[in-house]
Each structure stands twice: as C-alpha cells, then as structure tokens.
Design a protein around this motif. Structure first.
Motif, short mmCIF file in Angstrom:
data_model
loop_
_atom_site.label_atom_id
_atom_site.label_comp_id
_atom_site.label_asym_id
_atom_site.label_seq_id
_atom_site.Cartn_x
_atom_site.Cartn_y
_atom_site.Cartn_z
N VAL A 1 1.02 -1.16 0.02
CA VAL A 1 0.17 -0.10 -0.04
C VAL A 1 0.86 1.24 0.08
CG1 VAL A 1 -1.98 -1.08 1.06
CG2 VAL A 1 -0.09 0.17 2.51
N ASP A 2 0.35 2.43 -0.56
CA ASP A 2 0.97 3.54 -0.50
C ASP A 2 0.72 3.85 0.93
OD1 ASP A 2 1.18 6.60 -0.57
OD2 ASP A 2 1.35 6.22 -2.64
N ILE B 1 -3.89 0.41 -2.54
CA ILE B 1 -3.09 -0.78 -2.81
C ILE B 1 -2.39 -0.54 -4.14
CG2 ILE B 1 -3.29 -2.96 -3.77
CD1 ILE B 1 -5.67 -3.56 -1.88
N VAL B 2 -1.32 -0.79 -4.27
CA VAL B 2 -0.22 -0.27 -5.16
C VAL B 2 0.44 -1.57 -5.86
CG1 VAL B 2 0.42 1.90 -4.68
CG2 VAL B 2 1.81 0.43 -3.71
N GLY B 3 0.37 -2.69 -4.90
CA GLY B 3 0.67 -4.05 -5.32
C GLY B 3 -0.17 -5.13 -4.64
N GLY B 4 -0.20 -6.18 -5.28
CA GLY B 4 -0.93 -7.28 -5.10
C GLY B 4 -2.40 -7.07 -5.10
N VAL C 1 -10.37 -2.19 1.41
CA VAL C 1 -9.03 -1.52 1.63
C VAL C 1 -9.19 0.12 1.17
CG1 VAL C 1 -6.54 -1.32 0.99
CG2 VAL C 1 -7.61 -3.30 1.88
N GLN C 2 -9.99 0.26 -0.05
CA GLN C 2 -10.33 1.57 -0.90
C GLN C 2 -11.17 2.17 0.15
OE1 GLN C 2 -12.02 1.27 -4.48
NE2 GLN C 2 -11.15 3.04 -5.28
N LYS C 3 -12.07 1.61 0.59
CA LYS C 3 -12.88 2.44 1.42
C LYS C 3 -12.42 2.92 2.61
CE LYS C 3 -17.51 1.95 3.93
NZ LYS C 3 -17.05 2.46 5.08
N VAL D 1 0.99 -6.54 5.33
CA VAL D 1 0.88 -5.10 4.56
C VAL D 1 2.22 -4.47 4.54
CG1 VAL D 1 -0.27 -3.15 4.62
CG2 VAL D 1 -1.62 -5.12 4.93
N VAL D 2 2.75 -4.22 3.28
CA VAL D 2 3.94 -3.50 3.24
C VAL D 2 3.77 -2.18 2.87
CG1 VAL D 2 6.23 -3.44 2.18
CG2 VAL D 2 5.25 -5.68 2.84
#
Length: 166
Positions: free
Chosen positions: A87-88, A94-97, A123-125, A163-164
């Motif tokens: 995640v950013d 989310i930026v990956g996965g 995750v977006q919410k 979560v990275v």
C-alpha cells in the motif's frame, strides 16, 4: 495396579488381571496424581498430588503454551492463508498485489480471485476514511477474507495478512 493408558485402559487391564486370578480386592486403579502406598504387601490409596501434562516440543520440555497448541490445531485442521499487499504509505491505497497463497486449507489459490475485489474495495473504503495504518489494514484484510472463506467453504484457516508500505 494398571499404570498405562486412559481410564478405560486402566479398567480393561484391571479386568485382565482379575481374569488371571488376582483377587479383585488386590487390584488398585489409580489415575495420574493419586498416591498409592505399598506397605507390607498391601497397596492402599493414601492421597493425591498435583499432576498434569508435560508437553515435549523438540528440545523444549514443558514450555508449550495453550496458545501455541491452539495455533497448531488450527494449522493442522484448517490450514493457512497468507495475503501480501503493498500500500501507498500516504494514501493507504493498494499499489501491489494482493497475492494470496493457501497451504493445507483445501482451497486452490485460483479460488481467491473471487475475494480479491471485495478485499480491494474494503481497503479502498478504509483509505477513503483515512485509515492507512498497516496493523488496521491487516485486521481488515483478515476479516474480509475470513468472512468470505467461512461463507463459501465453512472453514476457519489461520489467515496471515502482510501489509507492506511504500
């Protein structure tokens, strides 16, 4: 005096002794922790001491906790699901996965394609609500996937979200 097995084994061994001719009043059945005095050729129950299980785990003796036994039971019966998401760190988006892998759960990795949109939406919410802390996102991912697995497969595997932040 039978000394091996569960209560039913002790009773069966006592019966076996009686069948071989040992008088029933000479047979003593004692559970773990029961003190039996052997004096002048007579066996008599004389008390009880604290006794319990001692777990051996590799080179460790007695250090196994109930929590680790519970984890092992879940792993053995239900398997494990690992989820990796990047995640950013500023937006929480989310930026990956996500990458989902399953071991011992009986669920093929490809089956998780159905839950990925739900997880991305959750995750977006969460990011829109200002929640971007990795631990909170891990809990959100665990709940989202856990509910889907429970509803779809009636299983409760161990779910390890990672979560990275970048």
């Amino acid at each position: 005096m039978p000394v091996h097995g569960e209560w039913r084994h002790l009773r069966a061994n006592a019966e076996l002794g009686a069948l071989t001719g040992i008088p029933k009043d000479h047979i003593v059945i004692a559970e773990d922790g029961v003190v039996v005095d052997l004096v002048d050729g007579r066996a008599r129950i004389s008390g009880k001491v604290q006794a319990g299980y001692v777990y051996v785990d590799g080179l460790s003796v007695g250090d196994v906790t109930e929590a680790s036994l519970k984890d092992r039971r879940i792993l053995g019966e239900e398997g494990i699901i690992s989820v990796f998401v990047v995640v950013d760190s500023t937006t929480g988006k989310i930026v990956g996965g996500p990458h989902i892998h399953s071991r011992g759960s009986g669920i093929e990795d490809a089956a998780f394609d159905a839950v990925i949109p739900r997880m991305e939406e959750a995750v977006q919410k969460s990011a829109a609500d200002g929640v971007a802390e990795p631990h909170q996102l891990q809990q959100l991912i665990r709940r989202t996937i856990g509910k889907w697995i429970s509803d779809t497969y009636r299983r409760r595997p161990m779910i390890l979200p990672v979560v990275v932040e970048v």
